[in-house]
Design a protein around this motif. Structure first.
Motif, PDB file in Angstrom:
ATOM      1  N   LEU A 111       0.844  -1.204   0.000  1.00 22.17           N
ATOM      2  CA  LEU A 111       0.000   0.000   0.000  1.00 22.17           C
ATOM      3  C   LEU A 111       0.872   1.244   0.000  1.00 22.17           C
ATOM      4  O   LEU A 111       1.586   1.510   0.963  1.00 22.17           O
ATOM      5  CB  LEU A 111      -0.936  -0.007   1.206  1.00 22.17           C
ATOM      6  CG  LEU A 111      -2.010   1.082   1.195  1.00 22.17           C
ATOM      7  CD1 LEU A 111      -3.046   0.806   0.098  1.00 22.17           C
ATOM      8  CD2 LEU A 111      -2.712   1.175   2.560  1.00 22.17           C
ATOM      9  N   GLY A 112       0.795   2.032  -1.079  1.00 28.47           N
ATOM     10  CA  GLY A 112       1.637   3.215  -1.200  1.00 28.47           C
ATOM     11  C   GLY A 112       0.930   4.514  -0.918  1.00 28.47           C
ATOM     12  O   GLY A 112       1.566   5.516  -0.568  1.00 28.47           O
ATOM     13  N   PHE A 113      -0.403   4.542  -1.095  1.00 34.72           N
ATOM     14  CA  PHE A 113      -1.192   5.722  -0.746  1.00 34.72           C
ATOM     15  C   PHE A 113      -2.612   5.286  -0.445  1.00 34.72           C
ATOM     16  O   PHE A 113      -3.020   4.170  -0.790  1.00 34.72           O
ATOM     17  CB  PHE A 113      -1.140   6.797  -1.837  1.00 34.72           C
ATOM     18  CG  PHE A 113      -1.798   6.436  -3.142  1.00 34.72           C
ATOM     19  CD1 PHE A 113      -3.056   6.923  -3.467  1.00 34.72           C
ATOM     20  CD2 PHE A 113      -1.147   5.644  -4.077  1.00 34.72           C
ATOM     21  CE1 PHE A 113      -3.659   6.618  -4.689  1.00 34.72           C
ATOM     22  CE2 PHE A 113      -1.726   5.323  -5.303  1.00 34.72           C
ATOM     23  CZ  PHE A 113      -2.987   5.815  -5.606  1.00 34.72           C
ATOM     24  N   SER A 114      -3.347   6.160   0.210  1.00 35.24           N
ATOM     25  CA  SER A 114      -4.685   5.815   0.672  1.00 35.24           C
ATOM     26  C   SER A 114      -5.740   6.561  -0.133  1.00 35.24           C
ATOM     27  O   SER A 114      -5.499   7.658  -0.637  1.00 35.24           O
ATOM     28  CB  SER A 114      -4.838   6.140   2.162  1.00 35.24           C
ATOM     29  OG  SER A 114      -6.085   5.673   2.653  1.00 35.24           O
ATOM     30  N   MET A 115      -6.902   5.943  -0.217  1.00 40.44           N
ATOM     31  CA  MET A 115      -8.056   6.539  -0.891  1.00 40.44           C
ATOM     32  C   MET A 115      -9.189   6.653   0.111  1.00 40.44           C
ATOM     33  O   MET A 115      -9.565   5.660   0.743  1.00 40.44           O
ATOM     34  CB  MET A 115      -8.477   5.658  -2.073  1.00 40.44           C
ATOM     35  CG  MET A 115      -9.754   6.110  -2.756  1.00 40.44           C
ATOM     36  SD  MET A 115     -10.251   5.000  -4.125  1.00 40.44           S
ATOM     37  CE  MET A 115      -9.053   5.464  -5.373  1.00 40.44           C
ATOM     38  N   ILE A 116      -9.707   7.853   0.291  1.00 40.46           N
ATOM     39  CA  ILE A 116     -10.912   8.016   1.096  1.00 40.46           C
ATOM     40  C   ILE A 116     -12.112   7.997   0.169  1.00 40.46           C
ATOM     41  O   ILE A 116     -12.027   8.347  -1.008  1.00 40.46           O
ATOM     42  CB  ILE A 116     -10.888   9.302   1.954  1.00 40.46           C
ATOM     43  CG1 ILE A 116     -10.840  10.563   1.087  1.00 40.46           C
ATOM     44  CG2 ILE A 116      -9.715   9.272   2.928  1.00 40.46           C
ATOM     45  CD1 ILE A 116     -11.039  11.854   1.867  1.00 40.46           C
ATOM     46  N   TYR A 117     -13.253   7.577   0.720  1.00 41.43           N
ATOM     47  CA  TYR A 117     -14.446   7.356  -0.107  1.00 41.43           C
ATOM     48  C   TYR A 117     -15.651   7.534   0.796  1.00 41.43           C
ATOM     49  O   TYR A 117     -15.909   6.691   1.661  1.00 41.43           O
ATOM     50  CB  TYR A 117     -14.376   5.950  -0.695  1.00 41.43           C
ATOM     51  CG  TYR A 117     -15.533   5.499  -1.558  1.00 41.43           C
ATOM     52  CD1 TYR A 117     -16.400   6.391  -2.176  1.00 41.43           C
ATOM     53  CD2 TYR A 117     -15.740   4.144  -1.776  1.00 41.43           C
ATOM     54  CE1 TYR A 117     -17.432   5.956  -2.980  1.00 41.43           C
ATOM     55  CE2 TYR A 117     -16.770   3.684  -2.580  1.00 41.43           C
ATOM     56  CZ  TYR A 117     -17.613   4.593  -3.184  1.00 41.43           C
ATOM     57  OH  TYR A 117     -18.639   4.141  -3.972  1.00 41.43           O
ATOM     58  N   THR A 118     -16.380   8.625   0.607  1.00 41.54           N
ATOM     59  CA  THR A 118     -17.530   8.882   1.459  1.00 41.54           C
ATOM     60  C   THR A 118     -18.546   9.719   0.701  1.00 41.54           C
ATOM     61  O   THR A 118     -18.244  10.281  -0.351  1.00 41.54           O
ATOM     62  CB  THR A 118     -17.104   9.564   2.761  1.00 41.54           C
ATOM     63  OG1 THR A 118     -18.236   9.631   3.655  1.00 41.54           O
ATOM     64  CG2 THR A 118     -16.582  10.964   2.521  1.00 41.54           C
ATOM     65  N   TYR A 119     -19.716   9.822   1.240  1.00 40.78           N
ATOM     66  CA  TYR A 119     -20.790  10.554   0.597  1.00 40.78           C
ATOM     67  C   TYR A 119     -21.208  11.739   1.465  1.00 40.78           C
ATOM     68  O   TYR A 119     -20.536  12.738   1.545  1.00 40.78           O
ATOM     69  CB  TYR A 119     -21.959   9.609   0.289  1.00 40.78           C
ATOM     70  CG  TYR A 119     -21.615   8.652  -0.821  1.00 40.78           C
ATOM     71  CD1 TYR A 119     -21.942   8.946  -2.135  1.00 40.78           C
ATOM     72  CD2 TYR A 119     -20.929   7.469  -0.551  1.00 40.78           C
ATOM     73  CE1 TYR A 119     -21.602   8.088  -3.168  1.00 40.78           C
ATOM     74  CE2 TYR A 119     -20.591   6.604  -1.577  1.00 40.78           C
ATOM     75  CZ  TYR A 119     -20.927   6.917  -2.885  1.00 40.78           C
ATOM     76  OH  TYR A 119     -20.590   6.057  -3.881  1.00 40.78           O
ATOM     77  N   TRP A 120     -22.285  11.634   2.188  1.00 40.46           N
ATOM     78  CA  TRP A 120     -22.779  12.760   2.958  1.00 40.46           C
ATOM     79  C   TRP A 120     -23.596  12.241   4.127  1.00 40.46           C
ATOM     80  O   TRP A 120     -24.073  11.120   4.122  1.00 40.46           O
ATOM     81  CB  TRP A 120     -23.654  13.674   2.086  1.00 40.46           C
ATOM     82  CG  TRP A 120     -24.733  12.920   1.367  1.00 40.46           C
ATOM     83  CD1 TRP A 120     -25.981  12.629   1.825  1.00 40.46           C
ATOM     84  CD2 TRP A 120     -24.652  12.337   0.064  1.00 40.46           C
ATOM     85  NE1 TRP A 120     -26.691  11.905   0.901  1.00 40.46           N
ATOM     86  CE2 TRP A 120     -25.902  11.716  -0.193  1.00 40.46           C
ATOM     87  CE3 TRP A 120     -23.658  12.283  -0.901  1.00 40.46           C
ATOM     88  CZ2 TRP A 120     -26.175  11.052  -1.379  1.00 40.46           C
ATOM     89  CZ3 TRP A 120     -23.940  11.617  -2.088  1.00 40.46           C
ATOM     90  CH2 TRP A 120     -25.175  11.015  -2.323  1.00 40.46           C
ATOM     91  N   ARG A 121     -23.751  13.070   5.112  1.00 39.80           N
ATOM     92  CA  ARG A 121     -24.505  12.649   6.292  1.00 39.80           C
ATOM     93  C   ARG A 121     -26.015  12.737   6.075  1.00 39.80           C
ATOM     94  O   ARG A 121     -26.767  11.931   6.599  1.00 39.80           O
ATOM     95  CB  ARG A 121     -24.107  13.494   7.500  1.00 39.80           C
ATOM     96  CG  ARG A 121     -22.760  13.089   8.072  1.00 39.80           C
ATOM     97  CD  ARG A 121     -22.467  13.812   9.361  1.00 39.80           C
ATOM     98  NE  ARG A 121     -21.252  13.294   9.970  1.00 39.80           N
ATOM     99  CZ  ARG A 121     -21.211  12.264  10.806  1.00 39.80           C
ATOM    100  NH1 ARG A 121     -22.316  11.636  11.121  1.00 39.80           N
ATOM    101  NH2 ARG A 121     -20.069  11.857  11.321  1.00 39.80           N
ATOM    102  N   GLU A 122     -26.456  13.722   5.309  1.00 34.11           N
ATOM    103  CA  GLU A 122     -27.897  13.938   5.166  1.00 34.11           C
ATOM    104  C   GLU A 122     -28.588  12.826   4.383  1.00 34.11           C
ATOM    105  O   GLU A 122     -29.709  12.448   4.665  1.00 34.11           O
ATOM    106  CB  GLU A 122     -28.169  15.280   4.463  1.00 34.11           C
ATOM    107  CG  GLU A 122     -27.821  16.495   5.313  1.00 34.11           C
ATOM    108  CD  GLU A 122     -26.336  16.800   5.259  1.00 34.11           C
ATOM    109  OE1 GLU A 122     -25.913  17.749   5.944  1.00 34.11           O
ATOM    110  OE2 GLU A 122     -25.591  16.113   4.550  1.00 34.11           O
ATOM    111  N   LYS A 123     -27.892  12.300   3.354  1.00 34.86           N
ATOM    112  CA  LYS A 123     -28.483  11.266   2.509  1.00 34.86           C
ATOM    113  C   LYS A 123     -27.522  10.088   2.425  1.00 34.86           C
ATOM    114  O   LYS A 123     -26.758   9.971   1.476  1.00 34.86           O
ATOM    115  CB  LYS A 123     -28.770  11.827   1.117  1.00 34.86           C
ATOM    116  CG  LYS A 123     -29.790  12.953   1.116  1.00 34.86           C
ATOM    117  CD  LYS A 123     -29.989  13.485  -0.300  1.00 34.86           C
ATOM    118  CE  LYS A 123     -30.997  14.615  -0.314  1.00 34.86           C
ATOM    119  NZ  LYS A 123     -31.180  15.155  -1.688  1.00 34.86           N
TER     120      LYS A 123
END
Length: 457
Positions: free
Chosen positions: A228-240
């Motif tokens: 693992l050389g770098f990280s990926m974040i992955y998210t949407y939103w709290r409201e939906k």
């Protein structure tokens, strides 16, 4: 007070130079572990488009057209899938694997992929390639799929496939790799690890990451993996909250970014996916407005990110069609304002500044008031340069004045400007001494979002 909006003089020059000067690939990690640099040591701002299915949906001529369009619009990276679905074929009618067997890659398919890699390389574009998408919902190579290709092949064949990819494409330097795809490894972890290890053994000099399920990051799952050389974040939103994840664990992009930035095992991270620009006529899920995709890019960059990926509903390169009365095709989608214009303004702003020196103002020691509410979509992300000469703050809702403690700057005189993320224009600068608390309001009209830039003179 009436402020004249002036075109930023140096930003078009900076972007033009970026478009004509090719990075010296492969990328590597900076000495401080926070960002990418090329082989000459120049910081590389990962600025990606999600052209996921380019290898399977476009001809070589169309691929060239797509790459050139996105490069002209300011993108320097394309995120792609080698193959998303084991039954899908490319435009010549070839599947990636013969009989879904990792030891039997179809050379006709991989020759087409190589032509795409060559095109990207000739244009100085970085490709982030996901080998075999594992999928969120039984639609791909992973869990619950029709063929469950990973499980059917097992770790030994997965490792062999990783070695094959490394040997097949090792001569190209404009590549990074992305394991997984829209899901945590779960019951096929052994196969995912084997493929990653095989790829890393053949290509130790090319960086690799993992595409998890939201809101997880690569390091949530593989923090100490040697590949693992770098990280990926992955998210949407709290409201939906996204339909296939736990609503209790959804985060805004800035929340996920700050969590990643604060981890003890430091490595660069990017926003790999979030809302996709569109009007919802093709897809009802995950679709965002131009303002939403803008704020997620700025939130990432000002919360310690090394770059981001812009999403849009043309990721699968649809042919001309209609949905809910609207005509669309992949060429018209490439002209959506967020991707065709606003993302270029993101890159213009940061590449004209020493963006790699910015550190998130998490404790509000510089931006001391008006920063909105944490866990809400009005949160103002701000970052100050390591040498205390530059502050950049993104206001996702330009309704309140923000208070800045000017005494935090090391320069005696400061220039204050507002950057319009819709037009890429700066306001006329105001000069102030670095003394005391000052409040600043965005230019009128207070529409949508603004970026505040305070710079020592």
């Amino acid at each position: 007070m009436r402020l004249l909006l002036l075109l930023l003089l140096f930003a078009p020059v900076a972007l033009a130079q970026s478009l004509t000067t090719k990075p010296v690939f492969p990328l590597k990690v900076s000495d401080n572990g926070r960002y990418f640099v090329d082989q000459s040591g120049k910081p590389f701002l990962y600025h990606a488009d999600t052209g996921w299915q380019v290898f399977s949906r476009l001809t070589t001529a169309e691929t060239r057209e797509y790459f050139i369009t996105r490069k002209q619009q300011g993108f320097n990276t394309i995120q792609v899938q080698l193959s998303m679905n084991p039954d899908s074929v490319n435009r010549a009618g070839h599947r990636a694997l013969i009989n879904y067997d990792f030891t039997r890659p179809d050379e006709n398919y991989f020759a087409q992929v190589e032509r795409g890699i060559q095109l990207a390389d000739s244009l100085g574009l970085l490709l982030n390639i996901t080998p075999f998408w594992i999928g969120c919902c039984g639609e791909a190579y992973g869990i619950g799929g029709k063929h469950e290709v990973y499980k059917a092949n097992g770790p030994a064949k997965a490792r062999q496939m990783g070695m094959y990819l490394g040997e097949r494409f090792g001569k190209y330097k404009n590549l990074t790799w992305n394991l997984g795809g829209d899901n945590d490894p779960k019951s096929i972890r052994a196969e995912i690890v084997a493929l990653a290890e095989g790829l890393h053994a053949a290509l130790p000099g090319q960086l690799k990451t993992y595409h998890a399920s939201p809101p997880h990051s690569s390091t949530d799952l593989f923090q100490y993996a040697p590949w693992l050389g770098f990280s990926m974040i992955y998210t949407y939103w709290r409201e939906k909250p996204n339909e296939w994840t736990d609503p209790q664990h959804q985060k805004h992009v800035y929340e996920a970014a700050l969590e990643e930035y604060n981890k003890s095992d430091r490595m660069p991270f990017i926003l790999g996916e979030s809302q996709y620009e569109g009007d919802g006529s093709r897809y009802a899920n995950d679709i965002g407005t131009p303002q939403q995709v803008r704020r997620q890019a700025y939130w990432t960059m000002l919360c310690g990110g090394a770059g981001h990926a812009y999403g849009h509903e043309g990721w699968d390169f649809p042919k001309l069609g209609t949905a809910k009365g609207r005509a669309y095709d992949w060429r018209t989608i490439l002209q959506y304002p967020g991707g065709a214009q606003h993302m270029g303004h993101v890159r213009r702003l940061f590449e004209a500044l020493p963006w790699w020196t910015l550190q998130p103002d998490q404790r509000h020691t510089v931006l001391v008031s008006g920063y909105g509410e944490f866990m809400k979509d009005n949160y103002v992300a701000a970052a100050m340069s390591e040498d205390k000469t530059l502050l950049v703050a993104y206001l996702p809702r330009a309704t309140n004045a923000v208070g800045v403690d000017l005494s935090q700057f090391k320069k005696t005189q400061l220039s204050i400007r507002w950057y319009d993320p819709r037009t890429g224009q700066y306001s006329q600068p105001t000069s102030l001494p670095n003394q005391g608390l000052k409040k600043f309001s965005p230019p009128l009209p207070m529409q949508d979002d603004w970026v505040l830039v305070v710079k020592g003179e």
